[in-house]
Design a protein around this motif. Structure first.
Motif, short mmCIF file in Angstrom:
data_model
loop_
_atom_site.label_atom_id
_atom_site.label_comp_id
_atom_site.label_asym_id
_atom_site.label_seq_id
_atom_site.Cartn_x
_atom_site.Cartn_y
_atom_site.Cartn_z
N ARG A 115 35.67 6.62 22.06
CA ARG A 115 34.60 7.61 21.98
C ARG A 115 33.72 7.58 23.23
NH1 ARG A 115 29.30 7.80 18.08
NH2 ARG A 115 28.69 9.89 18.73
N TYR A 116 33.47 6.37 23.73
CA TYR A 116 32.64 6.25 24.92
C TYR A 116 33.48 6.29 26.21
CZ TYR A 116 28.73 5.19 21.86
OH TYR A 116 27.75 5.27 20.91
N ASP A 117 34.76 6.66 26.07
CA ASP A 117 35.66 6.77 27.22
C ASP A 117 35.78 5.47 28.01
OD1 ASP A 117 36.40 9.46 26.72
OD2 ASP A 117 34.47 10.11 27.51
N TYR A 118 35.67 4.35 27.32
CA TYR A 118 35.91 3.07 28.00
C TYR A 118 37.38 2.97 28.41
CZ TYR A 118 31.42 1.50 26.03
OH TYR A 118 30.11 1.36 25.68
N ILE A 119 38.25 3.60 27.61
CA ILE A 119 39.68 3.72 27.95
C ILE A 119 40.02 5.19 27.71
CG2 ILE A 119 42.01 2.86 27.47
CD1 ILE A 119 40.64 0.67 25.72
N PRO A 120 40.81 5.82 28.62
CA PRO A 120 41.17 7.23 28.38
C PRO A 120 42.11 7.35 27.19
CG PRO A 120 41.68 6.54 30.67
CD PRO A 120 41.36 5.30 29.89
N VAL A 121 41.80 8.26 26.25
CA VAL A 121 42.61 8.39 25.04
C VAL A 121 44.06 8.76 25.38
CG1 VAL A 121 41.98 10.81 24.56
CG2 VAL A 121 42.68 9.31 22.68
N GLY A 122 44.25 9.52 26.49
CA GLY A 122 45.60 9.93 26.87
C GLY A 122 46.51 8.74 27.14
N GLU A 123 45.93 7.69 27.69
CA GLU A 123 46.70 6.48 28.00
C GLU A 123 47.19 5.81 26.70
OE1 GLU A 123 44.56 3.88 30.71
OE2 GLU A 123 45.92 2.23 30.19
N ILE A 124 46.32 5.77 25.71
CA ILE A 124 46.68 5.17 24.42
C ILE A 124 47.77 6.00 23.74
CG2 ILE A 124 45.77 4.50 22.14
CD1 ILE A 124 44.16 2.98 24.12
N VAL A 125 47.56 7.32 23.73
CA VAL A 125 48.51 8.22 23.06
C VAL A 125 49.89 8.12 23.73
CG1 VAL A 125 49.06 10.67 22.70
CG2 VAL A 125 46.78 9.80 22.12
#
Lengths: 205, 205
Positions: free
Chosen positions: A142-152
């Motif tokens: 939520r706080y963009d500590y990690i980009p969600v695209g990378e996780i997905v």
């Protein structure tokens, strides 16, 4: 009373129909695969239910792992119980330092989240590990500590097919919900804080 | 860049405000009492989160108990783990014989539900027991196997003040939700059955 008017007979007939319908549906569900499970929403029970799934794995002798992205999502009592009694089956890593409003240091939060994600990837890729819980990952996203695209991308393309990954935290990103096999929203209907009751041992920690 | 334009500084300032607001709220929450907790809704995680709370009690060395009103709400793996490793802390009673659509015998279901409730009352009244989980009680109430008024009266008037009671099952009755201190609805956002995947060890049992 005629038999067709007996309320028990009516109930039993209704249940027989329900069972037949259910058996028919279940017979079509034959596949197995590692699931992406998300627990989100503002209500209680997101981490607790995930912790219950970890204990379910332990009960079946399945190797599993917990990575805490934010300290405090799961209780230290839970960690102690796993480490003292089940360290042969479950790896427990606490990478975060507390909720983000406790640390007030974004750069440190980003570094912690990155370290947690790198460790999480190793555990997910370990062929011995059957379930990995990423506790409070949604807060880091939520706080963009990690980009969600990378996780997905990783979950779609690199996660071993049979490995279950469980992700908790409020405000799950849409990109994550889109790839989830099982997503549950916990909604608060009533809460004791309203009545001036504090968090208590056994219930909330 | 001037300091007030640094995104980290902005984030940290926002978090400091959030922490101050949260600390102020938490300072007013000082009471302790035994809670009535309800997990309901059609989503997953109702029994699993309750089982997680039982393990949290075990982690704290608190005596607790589980009464299963309908067999199958919690997994047999969970029962085995508790009985093999934690029988000193947790009593586990399975009174039901399966989901109602499996038994197709209303009179037997009513007798089982009654026996489970009588045992539940003993456990709730036991001063040593700090938390009692009434797993799938809501299903027994939904089919009026036990009158909801009887449950509500007991919880309001006879439950020891400091004992926590956790109740699970979909379709929680309004009368029960009205007396709950903490009620959570689990809503399904995505479910693997849709994709032809069956229930799997560690995830759903």
């Amino acid at each position: 009373m005629a038999e067709h008017e007996d309320p028990n007979a009516r109930h039993n007939e209704k249940m027989a129909k329900k069972k037949a319908a259910r058996d028919k549906i279940m017979a079509t569900k034959t596949g197995e695969k590692g699931l992406i499970v998300v627990h989100t929403g503002k209500g209680k029970g997101k981490s607790t239910a995930a912790f219950g799934m970890i204990f379910r794995c332990i009960a079946h002798g399945m190797r599993c792992a917990v990575v805490q992205f934010i300290k405090g999502g799961m209780d230290t009592g839970e960690r102690r119980l796993i480490e003292e009694r089940f360290s042969d089956l479950c790896t427990f890593e606490t990478m975060g330092e507390g909720f983000t409003w406790e640390t007030q240091d974004r750069e440190r939060d980003v570094a912690n989240a990155r370290a947690a994600w790198e460790r999480a990837k190793e555990l997910i890729l370990d062929p011995e590990v059957k379930m990995v819980l990423l506790d409070e990952l949604n807060i880091a996203l939520r706080y963009d500590y990690i980009p969600v695209g990378e996780i997905v991308d990783f979950l779609k393309n690199e996660k071993p097919e049979m490995t279950h990954v469980v992700i908790t935290g409020r405000n799950a990103k849409d990109e994550l919900l889109e790839i989830a096999d099982l997503a549950t929203e916990m909604t608060m209907l009533a809460h004791p804080f309203r009545a001036g009751v504090k968090a208590q041992q056994g219930v909330e920690f």
